[in-house]
Design an enzyme around this catalytic site. Structure first.
Site, PDB file in Angstrom:
ATOM      1  N   TYR A 181       0.229   7.888   1.911  1.00 51.27           N
ATOM      2  CA  TYR A 181      -0.121   7.886   0.831  1.00 51.27           C
ATOM      3  C   TYR A 181      -0.477   9.500   0.276  1.00 51.27           C
ATOM      4  O   TYR A 181      -0.452  10.012  -0.489  1.00 51.27           O
ATOM      5  CB  TYR A 181      -0.217   6.809  -0.099  1.00 51.27           C
ATOM      6  CG  TYR A 181       0.517   5.759  -0.688  1.00 51.27           C
ATOM      7  CD1 TYR A 181       1.336   5.203  -1.840  1.00 51.27           C
ATOM      8  CD2 TYR A 181       0.392   4.496   0.257  1.00 51.27           C
ATOM      9  CE1 TYR A 181       2.191   4.600  -2.538  1.00 51.27           C
ATOM     10  CE2 TYR A 181       1.192   3.431   0.434  1.00 51.27           C
ATOM     11  CZ  TYR A 181       1.821   3.610  -1.354  1.00 51.27           C
ATOM     12  OH  TYR A 181       2.827   2.598  -1.796  1.00 51.27           O
TER      13      TYR A 181
ATOM     14  N   ASN B 109       0.179  -3.784  -9.179  1.00 55.05           N
ATOM     15  CA  ASN B 109      -0.408  -2.264  -8.161  1.00 55.05           C
ATOM     16  C   ASN B 109      -0.488  -2.128 -10.292  1.00 55.05           C
ATOM     17  O   ASN B 109       0.315  -2.969 -11.660  1.00 55.05           O
ATOM     18  CB  ASN B 109       1.428  -2.084  -8.617  1.00 55.05           C
ATOM     19  CG  ASN B 109       0.896  -1.572  -6.522  1.00 55.05           C
ATOM     20  OD1 ASN B 109      -0.154  -1.391  -6.111  1.00 55.05           O
ATOM     21  ND2 ASN B 109       1.740  -1.412  -5.950  1.00 55.05           N
TER      22      ASN B 109
END
Ligand code: G6P
Length: 443
Positions: free
Chosen positions: A257, A152
């Site tokens: 998200y 990430n």
């Protein structure tokens, strides 16, 4: 029958507590994905933990009788030599950096999540230079290997790799997998009868279509979400209700998200409240990781423990191992990955990374064309893409003005003088990973 080629798989950040997830996926596919060497690479500081992970990996393999040799090393170059697949799952600065990112962001009252707000920016600036260094080594040592990135912030790291390296790179995320699994549960149908058309950016995606045996069922999934029956949200996102009016106004299913964007103030309030008793995501992850490590040490354990499913990345092996399988066997299957846009999403540059349903072949990843997004959604995607692109450039160059512009554009980071201070603190606290920004520090 010709004998199958033996494969060498390398895992960068092999000491991660997620590794058993990956091992489980490799073992389940060993009959068609003949991995013969699994190299776990980690840094000195992570070796104590990595040894525990390597031992568990060996026990998991021994249990199945598969013939896979496991190597644990800090010598990345030795591991990369002649690799076939390289899985990148390292965390630059380890969990301590994630804890710091969240703390700094909340001090300045902005979102500190590891992929999208100020935390995502900071994580990208630490990680991208290292990811590019690894890709450079791959260009020399295993130029034909595939790089599967789940490090990430996966979207920005993949964008940097696709723009600045010749290595075949695919970015992965478990969010689309979770959405498909969740939709099947919410509709009460078998998982393999659901097909989604996924489009957007990493952690900013929508299912444009939810097809059950070819029949469009997005509306029913949205209704279930409205009713609070949400089976799609990964464990790392605080479980609070979607805004009903918003869901009713959509004709596509948003990933979890997207609440960071659609309900950003609610999120910030939630993060803020959690920080007062040290129960933000990084705090919780640090605790779960410590518990997991103790469980992994049990010499009788030879399977992936249930507790790993408490992590947000649960089921990512489904994405990663199936992707390797599809590439290796030229399955021409459709998977949801991060890849170069190449015109699939109209209104975004061809060379940027997007997360989109794609055809997986052994020679290339072909993103499938997406019906144009309506203007409002497209603007949000474009804005975040601009944030991502500027962040990648800033991470590589150390240009503080690009960094500021990136953050100013990010719709979940409100602008103001506090951002200058937050940036200064971010650089100061991460200087080992961001030396190019040193010039920008106030004396
Ligand atoms: C999600 C995301 C991943 C992320 C993970 C974090 O599944 O898709 O990108 O790495 O959650 O989970 P954690 O348990 O570390 O908070």
């Amino acid at each position: 029958m010709t004998e199958m080629k033996k494969l060498k798989v390398v895992v960068i950040g092999g000491g991660s507590s997620y590794t058993p997830e990956l091992v489980e996926g490799l073992l389940a596919r060993h009959h068609e994905l003949p991995v013969s060497q699994l190299w776990l690479v980690d840094i000195d500081a992570g070796m104590e933990k990595a040894k525990v992970i390597a031992d568990l990996t060996k026990r998991m393999i021994a249990k199945t009788g598969c013939n896979i040799e496991v190597f644990l090393t800090t010598d990345r170059k030795q591991a990369l030599m002649d690799a076939d697949f390289v899985c990148s799952q390292f965390r630059a600065g380890r969990i301590e950096a994630r804890l710091r990112d969240e703390r700094i962001a909340l001090k300045y009252r902005v979102i500190g999540q590891e992929t999208n707000g100020l935390g995502g920016f900071s994580n990208a600036c630490r990680t991208i230079p290292i990811a590019l260094e690894i890709a450079k080594e791959m260009e020399a040592l295993c130029p034909n290997a595939w790089l599967l990135n789940f490090t990430n912030p996966s979207g920005m790291v993949t964008e940097a790799l696709t723009k600045y390296s010749t290595i075949k790179t695919v970015g992965l995320c478990n969010v689309p997998v979770n959405m498909e699994r969740g939709a099947a549960e919410m509709l009460g149908v078998p998982r393999d009868e659901i097909t989604m058309q996924i489009a957007g950016l990493n952690h900013l995606v929508w299912a444009r279509k939810v097809l059950h045996n070819g029949q469009e069922r997005s509306r029913e999934v949205l209704e279930q979400l409205v009713a609070g029956n949400d089976r799609m949200t990964p464990k790392n996102i605080p479980p609070f209700r979607w805004d009903e009016g918003l869901l009713k106004s959509l004709d596509m299913v948003p990933c979890a998200y997207l609440r960071y964007y659609y309900q950003s103030r609610d999120f910030l309030d939630k993060e803020f409240a959690a920080s007062s008793n040290k129960s933000n995501r990084a705090d919780l992850v640090a605790k779960v990781e410590a518990e997991l490590l103790e469980i992994y040490k049990d010499p009788t354990l030879d399977t992936k423990p249930q507790l790993l499913e408490e992590r947000g990345g649960a089921y990512y092996s489904e994405a990663a191992c199936e992707l390797m399988n599809s590439i290796y066997n030229n399955k021409r299957s459709i998977m949801h990955v991060n890849t170069r846009n190449n015109g699939a999403i109209q209104g975004l540059p061809d060379d940027c990374a997007v997360e989109v349903s794609s055809l997986i072949t052994s020679s290339e990843i072909i993103p499938l064309n997406v019906e144009p997004f309506e203007t409002g959604t497209l603007r949000l995607i474009q804005l975040m893409k601009e944030f991502e692109t500027l962040t990648v450039e800033a991470a590589i160059s150390g240009d503080i003005n690009l960094a500021k512009r990136a953050l100013m554009l990010n719709p979940i980071v409100d602008s103001g003088a506090h951002i200058d201070e937050a940036l200064q603190e971010t650089i100061r606290e991460n200087l080992d990973f961001m030396p190019k920004f040193a010039h920008a520090l106030n004396q």
